[in-house]
Design a protein around this motif. Structure first.
Motif: not given
Length: 139
Positions: A69-79, A91-107
């Protein structure tokens, strides 16, 4: 108070022994992942082999950042977030708490995955209309 071990071994579901290092914030990071010391990894969070985390990011508690997995700069991943293998979070993307992100997804950079959202495999989470208030999934 007992001192916590810096290096930890954990047996996975397949009986394999996995090696991790305790990171800033108490989370466990594979020695084959790249996470800057300045990035806090929440307690109970695992960062797997091949993962790369950018500077200024923040990883919440109880999350799982899977392999490659690659997370850019200033990314926020919830609990309690699950990010599946080979996913890219811009960069600067947000993933809220409890989220499920599948394989090979581009955020995309600046996009937001709302809390408790399930993003399917091979999707693209887009920044809607130039604002970070929502997302579109295009498989």
């Amino acid at each position: 108070m007992a001192r916590l071990a810096r290096r930890v071994q954990v047996e996975n579901d397949y009986g394999e022994i996995m090696h991790y290092e305790r990171h800033t914030g108490g989370g466990l990071v594979s020695p084959h992942a790249r996470v800057p010391e300045s990035v806090p990894v929440g307690s109970g969070t695992y960062v797997e082999k091949g993962a790369v985390v950018g500077h200024g990011s923040l990883l919440g508690e109880g999350s799982w950042i899977d392999r490659d997995v690659t997370l850019g700069r200033d990314v926020r991943i919830g609990d309690n977030v699950r990010i599946s293998p080979e996913t890219r979070v811009g960069d600067r993307a947000r993933v809220g708490s409890g989220a499920r992100v599948g394989r090979r997804v581009l955020v995309e950079p600046g996009a937001v995955v709302p809390p408790d959202e399930i993003v399917p495999d091979d999707a693209t989470v887009r920044r809607r209309g130039g604002v970070r208030s929502g997302y579109d999934v295009a498989a």
